[in-house]
Design an enzyme around this catalytic site. Structure first.
Site, PDB file in Angstrom:
ATOM      1  CB  CYS A   1       0.811   2.043   8.043  1.00  0.00           C
ATOM      2  SG  CYS A   1       2.533   2.013   8.555  1.00  0.00           S
ATOM      3  CG  HIS A   2      -2.622   3.189   5.820  1.00  0.00           C
ATOM      4  ND1 HIS A   2      -1.300   3.222   5.434  1.00  0.00           N
ATOM      5  CD2 HIS A   2      -2.970   4.458   6.116  1.00  0.00           C
ATOM      6  CE1 HIS A   2      -0.879   4.487   5.469  1.00  0.00           C
ATOM      7  NE2 HIS A   2      -1.869   5.248   5.879  1.00  0.00           N
ATOM      8  N   GLY A   3      -3.967  -0.868   8.136  1.00  0.00           N
ATOM      9  CA  GLY A   3      -4.838  -2.000   8.416  1.00  0.00           C
ATOM     10  C   GLY A   3      -4.942  -3.063   7.343  1.00  0.00           C
TER      11      GLY A   3
ATOM     12  CG  HIS B   1      -1.819   1.206   1.289  1.00  0.00           C
ATOM     13  ND1 HIS B   1      -1.901   1.963   2.431  1.00  0.00           N
ATOM     14  CD2 HIS B   1      -2.628   1.794   0.388  1.00  0.00           C
ATOM     15  CE1 HIS B   1      -2.737   2.974   2.219  1.00  0.00           C
ATOM     16  NE2 HIS B   1      -3.191   2.891   0.983  1.00  0.00           N
ATOM     17  CG  LEU B   2       0.554   4.434   1.381  1.00  0.00           C
ATOM     18  CD1 LEU B   2      -0.081   5.411   2.358  1.00  0.00           C
ATOM     19  CD2 LEU B   2       0.897   5.129   0.094  1.00  0.00           C
TER      20      LEU B   2
END
Length: 188
Positions: A152-154, A128-129
């Site tokens: 970070c974002h699940g 993702h990132l």
């Protein structure tokens, strides 16, 4: 009949061989080609990887101490790499998942080497990132599917490091690797 003398001293109409003008043209073009190569070479050469990157081009890891169900985190090319020794249960869970239901469809067999289906080797970088997911160390959150969890974002990954839930678009990447012996793997 009068003969005409050329500027290069030959008599008659068309001279035989190479004229002085042709020689000067060939010399000038050759000199320009050598000059262009001398200018372009440093520009192209600076795009080659530096010595410190070449030194990290491959890494050998002894996997003999990793027990079934355990994972380790190592470094290759300044990025984390997860090496996991899958249990029979984890292999069965990964193989039971319908590939058609996956966002990035891949079987466990496509992500491991033939004859070494218990060894899953992936880059430890969320797609993702670029965060580092949890799940490689003892006691870390492995997410809803028992693989890896990116805090970070699940994003949740299963036991085959395939994306199952969250914003990550792709599975954790499998780097090039080969087993040089039963207990040593070379990454890169």
């Amino acid at each position: 009949m009068a003969t005409v003398e050329n500027t290069d001293g030959t008599a008659g109409g068309a001279p035989d061989g190479v004229r002085r003008r042709d020689f000067i043209n060939i010399a000038a073009v050759s000199f320009a080609g050598v000059g262009a190569a001398a200018v372009v070479y440093p520009l192209v050469n600076q795009m080659n990887p530096s010595a410190d990157v070449l030194a990290l081009a491959s890494a050998e890891v002894d996997v003999s101490q990793i027990q079934p169900g355990q994972a380790i985190k190592t470094i290759w090319r300044k990025q984390p790499v997860f090496i996991r020794n899958l249990t029979e249960k984890e292999i069965a869970e990964a193989n039971a998942v319908s590939v058609g239901s996956l966002r990035d469809p891949q079987t466990l067999a496509e992500r491991t080497k033939e004859g070494k289906a218990n060894w899953l080797i992936t880059l430890g970088v969320c797609t993702h990132l670029g965060c580092v997911p949890l799940g490689a160390a003892e006691g870390e959150n492995k997410g809803e599917f028992g693989g890896y969890f990116c805090p970070c974002h699940g994003s949740h990954y299963d036991t085959a490091a395939r994306i199952r839930k969250g914003p990550a678009p792709k599975n954790l990447e499998v780097p090039e690797y080969e087993f040089t012996s039963d207990t040593v793997v070379q990454i890169g």
